[in-house]
Design a protein around this motif. Structure first.
Motif, PDB file in Angstrom:
ATOM      1  N   ASP A  86      37.492  17.031 -19.579  1.00 48.13           N
ATOM      2  CA  ASP A  86      38.401  18.265 -19.049  1.00 48.13           C
ATOM      3  C   ASP A  86      38.118  19.636 -19.361  1.00 48.13           C
ATOM      4  N   ALA A  87      38.455  20.419 -18.693  1.00 39.98           N
ATOM      5  CA  ALA A  87      38.227  22.050 -18.905  1.00 39.98           C
ATOM      6  C   ALA A  87      38.978  22.322 -19.896  1.00 39.98           C
ATOM      7  N   GLN A  88      38.528  23.113 -21.047  1.00 40.80           N
ATOM      8  CA  GLN A  88      39.213  23.597 -22.050  1.00 40.80           C
ATOM      9  C   GLN A  88      39.342  25.160 -22.029  1.00 40.80           C
ATOM     10  N   PRO A  89      40.369  25.839 -22.827  1.00 35.07           N
ATOM     11  CA  PRO A  89      40.387  27.315 -22.897  1.00 35.07           C
ATOM     12  C   PRO A  89      38.967  27.993 -23.446  1.00 35.07           C
ATOM     13  N   ALA A  90      38.439  28.705 -22.638  1.00 40.01           N
ATOM     14  CA  ALA A  90      37.171  29.575 -23.107  1.00 40.01           C
ATOM     15  C   ALA A  90      37.299  31.120 -23.110  1.00 40.01           C
ATOM     16  N   MET A  91      36.527  31.280 -24.481  1.00 43.86           N
ATOM     17  CA  MET A  91      36.492  32.614 -24.828  1.00 43.86           C
ATOM     18  C   MET A  91      35.222  33.447 -24.467  1.00 43.86           C
ATOM     19  N   VAL A 124      17.461  35.265 -10.539  1.00 43.60           N
ATOM     20  CA  VAL A 124      18.391  34.505 -11.376  1.00 43.60           C
ATOM     21  C   VAL A 124      19.999  34.723 -11.080  1.00 43.60           C
ATOM     22  N   THR A 125      20.835  34.042 -11.076  1.00 38.76           N
ATOM     23  CA  THR A 125      22.225  34.283 -11.110  1.00 38.76           C
ATOM     24  C   THR A 125      22.510  33.304 -12.375  1.00 38.76           C
ATOM     25  N   TYR A 126      23.163  34.028 -13.358  1.00 35.93           N
ATOM     26  CA  TYR A 126      23.710  33.406 -14.667  1.00 35.93           C
ATOM     27  C   TYR A 126      25.258  33.467 -14.568  1.00 35.93           C
ATOM     28  N   THR A 127      25.778  32.408 -14.657  1.00 36.55           N
ATOM     29  CA  THR A 127      27.140  32.252 -14.327  1.00 36.55           C
ATOM     30  C   THR A 127      27.837  31.471 -15.760  1.00 36.55           C
ATOM     31  N   TYR A 128      28.866  32.014 -16.213  1.00 35.20           N
ATOM     32  CA  TYR A 128      29.499  31.408 -17.492  1.00 35.20           C
ATOM     33  C   TYR A 128      30.677  30.633 -16.614  1.00 35.20           C
ATOM     34  N   ILE A 129      30.575  29.452 -16.619  1.00 35.33           N
ATOM     35  CA  ILE A 129      31.451  28.519 -15.886  1.00 35.33           C
ATOM     36  C   ILE A 129      32.561  27.954 -16.501  1.00 35.33           C
ATOM     37  N   GLY A 130      32.773  28.285 -17.859  1.00 34.39           N
ATOM     38  CA  GLY A 130      33.583  27.772 -18.654  1.00 34.39           C
ATOM     39  C   GLY A 130      33.637  26.728 -19.844  1.00 34.39           C
ATOM     40  N   ALA A 131      34.382  26.072 -20.340  1.00 34.84           N
ATOM     41  CA  ALA A 131      34.142  25.133 -21.539  1.00 34.84           C
ATOM     42  C   ALA A 131      34.779  23.926 -21.279  1.00 34.84           C
ATOM     43  N   TYR A 132      34.198  22.891 -21.479  1.00 33.29           N
ATOM     44  CA  TYR A 132      34.773  21.361 -21.076  1.00 33.29           C
ATOM     45  C   TYR A 132      34.453  20.690 -22.492  1.00 33.29           C
ATOM     46  N   ARG A 133      35.355  19.807 -22.367  1.00 32.98           N
ATOM     47  CA  ARG A 133      35.247  18.745 -23.595  1.00 32.98           C
ATOM     48  C   ARG A 133      34.197  17.884 -23.319  1.00 32.98           C
ATOM     49  N   ARG A 134      33.356  17.490 -24.530  1.00 34.14           N
ATOM     50  CA  ARG A 134      32.671  16.368 -24.370  1.00 34.14           C
ATOM     51  C   ARG A 134      33.100  15.145 -24.610  1.00 34.14           C
ATOM     52  N   ASP A 135      33.141  14.075 -23.631  1.00 36.14           N
ATOM     53  CA  ASP A 135      33.945  12.836 -24.133  1.00 36.14           C
ATOM     54  C   ASP A 135      33.048  11.778 -24.650  1.00 36.14           C
ATOM     55  N   THR A 178      40.408  31.276 -21.316  1.00 38.76           N
ATOM     56  CA  THR A 178      40.528  31.061 -19.701  1.00 38.76           C
ATOM     57  C   THR A 178      39.982  29.510 -19.437  1.00 38.76           C
ATOM     58  N   VAL A 179      40.827  28.906 -18.887  1.00 41.21           N
ATOM     59  CA  VAL A 179      40.456  27.484 -18.337  1.00 41.21           C
ATOM     60  C   VAL A 179      40.080  27.507 -16.864  1.00 41.21           C
ATOM     61  N   ILE A 180      38.838  27.023 -16.574  1.00 35.75           N
ATOM     62  CA  ILE A 180      38.072  27.205 -15.361  1.00 35.75           C
ATOM     63  C   ILE A 180      37.668  25.675 -15.042  1.00 35.75           C
ATOM     64  N   SER A 181      38.015  24.942 -13.640  1.00 37.36           N
ATOM     65  CA  SER A 181      37.728  23.822 -13.456  1.00 37.36           C
ATOM     66  C   SER A 181      35.972  23.819 -13.166  1.00 37.36           C
ATOM     67  N   LEU A 182      35.351  22.736 -13.619  1.00 39.54           N
ATOM     68  CA  LEU A 182      33.936  22.745 -13.116  1.00 39.54           C
ATOM     69  C   LEU A 182      33.755  22.623 -11.746  1.00 39.54           C
ATOM     70  N   PRO A 183      32.836  23.397 -11.244  1.00 36.59           N
ATOM     71  CA  PRO A 183      32.507  23.262  -9.799  1.00 36.59           C
ATOM     72  C   PRO A 183      31.956  22.141  -9.780  1.00 36.59           C
ATOM     73  N   SER A 184      32.006  21.443  -8.491  1.00 37.05           N
ATOM     74  CA  SER A 184      31.462  20.187  -8.074  1.00 37.05           C
ATOM     75  C   SER A 184      29.933  19.981  -8.172  1.00 37.05           C
ATOM     76  N   ALA A 185      29.331  21.208  -7.738  1.00 38.70           N
ATOM     77  CA  ALA A 185      27.714  21.380  -7.580  1.00 38.70           C
ATOM     78  C   ALA A 185      27.034  21.215  -9.151  1.00 38.70           C
ATOM     79  N   ASP A 186      27.780  21.882 -10.057  1.00 39.55           N
ATOM     80  CA  ASP A 186      27.431  21.775 -11.353  1.00 39.55           C
ATOM     81  C   ASP A 186      27.593  20.639 -12.082  1.00 39.55           C
ATOM     82  N   GLN A 187      28.952  19.932 -11.748  1.00 40.82           N
ATOM     83  CA  GLN A 187      29.123  18.410 -12.038  1.00 40.82           C
ATOM     84  C   GLN A 187      27.985  17.670 -11.829  1.00 40.82           C
ATOM     85  N   GLU A 188      27.718  17.786 -10.497  1.00 38.73           N
ATOM     86  CA  GLU A 188      26.637  16.712 -10.058  1.00 38.73           C
ATOM     87  C   GLU A 188      25.389  16.857 -10.624  1.00 38.73           C
TER      88      GLU A 188
END
Length: 210
Positions: free
Chosen positions: A56-61, A184-195, A33-43
């Motif tokens: 960029d977001a990558q397919p995550a299992m 605590v809210t623990y969320t798996y927000i996806g996988a992303y490429r390390r540039d 599953t590909v999920i865009s990184l939320p702006s708050a987490d990006q910041e």
């Protein structure tokens, strides 16, 4: 990459960054599953690691076993840390926990900062059961443990829990000096490429908030 709704100590922030960006081989796959990184987490990530590290977001299992992400016990690592525009090397070690009250489990130490103690729960997930903060000279214990890697969690899913926290002065580990709770809210927000082939860890101190 996982997201938590609070930032508590510099040690915790560094540990999460390492687990998220450095020790997650094989999590992405073409059918994931590909999920865009939320702006708050990006910041928040950019505050810790600088801009341009997460791409960029990558397919995550679904998350696998904790052992598939952690380096073997006995491993040591050296990181370059940027703190107030100053650069320095910092040693990290992952070892067996020798403290009987926190064993069996993992002892993750950060040079001159402290340590985190991890244990596996009955469902195979990894939890932080204690944190040692050398700067404030305290040991904090969490019941139940704070989620670090929730085995089987799917991209986009969340888990919520309330942790009871007991804080001890390192000079007297039998006496509780502060106590409270953390929601605590623990969320798996996806996988992303390390540039960047070599990113920096930027340390930002957060006071203990109970």
């Amino acid at each position: 990459m996982m997201s938590k709704t609070f930032g508590r100590t510099a040690l915790a922030a560094v540990a999460v960054a390492i687990l998220s960006l450095g020790l997650m081989p094989g999590i992405a796959a073409a059918e994931g599953t590909v999920i865009s990184l939320p702006s708050a987490d990006q910041e928040e990530i950019e505050k810790l690691l600088g801009k341009g590290v997460v791409g960029d977001a990558q397919p995550a299992m679904p998350l696998g076993s904790p052992e598939s992400y952690l380096l073997p016990k006995g491993s040591s690592m050296s990181y370059q840390v940027i703190e107030k525009d100053k650069k320095r090397a910092e040693a990290h070690k992952l070892e067996d926990t020798t403290d009987a009250s926190l064993a069996p489990g993992w002892h993750y130490s950060v040079e001159k900062a402290g340590a985190a103690f991890f244990q596996k729960s009955s469902d195979g997930s990894l939890h932080t059961v204690a944190e040692q903060d050398l700067g404030n000279k305290v040991l904090s214990r969490f019941v139940p443990g704070e989620p670090m890697i929730v085995q089987g969690l799917k991209p986009g899913e969340s888990r919520t829990s309330t942790l009871q926290v007991s804080v001890y002065d390192l000079s007297d580990l039998k006496k509780v000096t502060h106590s409270g709770s953390l929601d605590v809210t623990y969320t798996y927000i996806g996988a992303y490429r390390r540039d960047r082939s070599s990113g920096h860890l930027r340390r930002r101190a957060h006071p203990l908030d109970l």
